[in-house]
Design a protein around this motif. Sequence first.
Motif, PDB file in Angstrom:
ATOM      1  N   LEU A 233       0.826  -1.312  -0.067  1.00  0.00           N
ATOM      2  CA  LEU A 233      -0.164   0.046   0.087  1.00  0.00           C
ATOM      3  C   LEU A 233       0.881   1.163   0.012  1.00  0.00           C
ATOM      4  N   LYS A 235       0.548   4.509  -0.992  1.00  0.00           N
ATOM      5  CA  LYS A 235       0.032   5.718  -0.547  1.00  0.00           C
ATOM      6  C   LYS A 235      -0.197   5.681   0.946  1.00  0.00           C
ATOM      7  N   HIS A 236      -0.812   4.532   1.469  1.00  0.00           N
ATOM      8  CA  HIS A 236      -1.139   4.351   2.728  1.00  0.00           C
ATOM      9  C   HIS A 236      -0.257   4.480   3.785  1.00  0.00           C
ATOM     10  N   GLU A 238       2.328   6.790   3.350  1.00  0.00           N
ATOM     11  CA  GLU A 238       2.900   8.109   3.185  1.00  0.00           C
ATOM     12  C   GLU A 238       2.823   8.931   4.563  1.00  0.00           C
ATOM     13  N   ASN A 264       0.492  -3.698  -5.961  1.00  0.00           N
ATOM     14  CA  ASN A 264       0.145  -2.285  -5.499  1.00  0.00           C
ATOM     15  C   ASN A 264      -1.485  -2.372  -5.463  1.00  0.00           C
ATOM     16  N   TYR A 265      -1.888  -1.822  -4.276  1.00  0.00           N
ATOM     17  CA  TYR A 265      -3.244  -1.557  -4.097  1.00  0.00           C
ATOM     18  C   TYR A 265      -3.390  -0.166  -3.252  1.00  0.00           C
ATOM     19  N   GLU A 266      -4.545   0.272  -2.776  1.00  0.00           N
ATOM     20  CA  GLU A 266      -4.870   1.201  -2.143  1.00  0.00           C
ATOM     21  C   GLU A 266      -5.891   1.061  -1.150  1.00  0.00           C
ATOM     22  N   LEU A 267      -6.100   1.707  -0.080  1.00  0.00           N
ATOM     23  CA  LEU A 267      -7.452   1.565   0.821  1.00  0.00           C
ATOM     24  C   LEU A 267      -7.670   3.091   0.817  1.00  0.00           C
ATOM     25  N   ASP A 269      -9.237   6.522   2.472  1.00  0.00           N
ATOM     26  CA  ASP A 269      -8.647   7.294   3.474  1.00  0.00           C
ATOM     27  C   ASP A 269      -8.947   6.802   4.965  1.00  0.00           C
ATOM     28  N   GLN A 355     -13.993  -3.169   0.918  1.00  0.00           N
ATOM     29  CA  GLN A 355     -13.026  -2.950   0.224  1.00  0.00           C
ATOM     30  C   GLN A 355     -12.000  -4.097   0.311  1.00  0.00           C
ATOM     31  N   SER A 368       0.891  -4.253   5.629  1.00  0.00           N
ATOM     32  CA  SER A 368       0.570  -2.845   6.042  1.00  0.00           C
ATOM     33  C   SER A 368       1.156  -2.543   7.422  1.00  0.00           C
ATOM     34  N   TYR A 393      -3.513   2.574  11.514  1.00  0.00           N
ATOM     35  CA  TYR A 393      -3.427   1.474  10.665  1.00  0.00           C
ATOM     36  C   TYR A 393      -3.842   0.200  11.050  1.00  0.00           C
TER      37      TYR A 393
END
Length: 447
Positions: A233, A235-236, A238, A264-267, A269, A355, A368, A393
């Motif tokens: 993740l 961006k997660h 950052e 790569n994946y994103e969650l 906000d 998600q 994570s 997190y």
Amino acid sequence: MITLKEALKLNKEELVKFKDDLKAKIEANPELNAYISVDNVGDGVPVAIKDNIQVKNWSVTSGSNILQGYIAPYNATVIEKMLKAGLSPFGRTNMDEFAMGSTTESSFYGKTQNPHNPEYVPGGSSGGSAAAVAAGLAVAALGSDTGGSIRQPASFCGIVGMKPTYGRVSRYGLGAYASSLDQIGPMTQNVEDAAILYDIISGHDVKDSTSAPKDDKVSDKLDADRKLRIAVLPKHVENASTDVKNAYEKAIASLENAGHEIVNYELMDAKFDISAYYITATAEAATNLARYDGIRYGNRVEGKNLEETFVNTRSQGFGDEVKRRIMLGNFVLSSGYYEAYYVKAQKTRHMIKEQYENIFKDVDLILSPIAPGIAPKFGELSNPMDMYLSDLYSISVNLAGLPALSLPISKSDNGMPVGLQLIANAYEEQTLFDGALSLEREVNFSK
């Protein structure tokens, strides 16, 4: 300290000596304050127990003044399972009051120190269990995880901490904080020990209406060579500290070196996770803690009448953080605010779960962070909002009811452990332990 796997092979005479030596070591390290008391039950391998899990004839107080004087009249299901498997509850470990905290500073019994540096917190709420294992004062321990309370202190203390799928381990006999989020889990020196202890305490229980009808075992099928597809993740991460980012990069490289496929994946906000979690958790806490009134058990502070007795007992019996969360919970459940807060939180919770379900259609595990940084120093999270935000997190795993495992990856520049977590789909504990064993072997933290 010998491992749990090794301890299970000791004969009776060896166990007696081991327990005597362990008790002497605990007594020689009182400043750590990992244990509230040491009381051996049975003839088996000693395991430390968090102070919110019922052990018959023990004082069990959830780290609170309001439960002083209460003696547990029965064993939690996990304790019964341990006894049958040759394990013995050995002592109760310190914790944040009613599991509401991230530092183990709110305990009625005083703070627990981090074994790596006494100026730093051990994490919470299972800080006593984590510190005991990390300091070599316990072969293994049980903790409970409502929003990261096993995984975060495991990360801060450099040990392994595992939160099972919701329903895989019975909650019967666990002091309730938030009933739809709480889970008991193992805290150990390594991944294999965590799998062994998980196998012992897991399984269906008719005494727990949320218990899943599953009894799959994992420790005899562990496979560190199994190749998995693992989501990361970018961006997660950052918002994490440099220490956590460096550990994350090291873990990714280690997983790739072991032959796993990285995608790569994103969650969504994390602010949605925090809002949904604290509305849900405080609402359930306000309901669960209503039973502590000084009438049926625990401390009682007399008043002129029944109402004043309730008020006096709860005012003097609960600490500041517990009072704060009870008030928040009553507010979001109150008339006029229920729809605006609680109902929206449940809709958000469903989105969070959805998600994860979508990601796990494509991958086996997710890597994570557990916390934004390393263990803070005592007093650094004195602002409640800072403490709540430090959970960004860890809490989504509980909202979605998923299994996750924290393991140490590296050390920070100042020598404190940095842990990360692997997350698996519901009831995929075998995949979780296989991936964790592979990562543990690659990073070789113990060396």
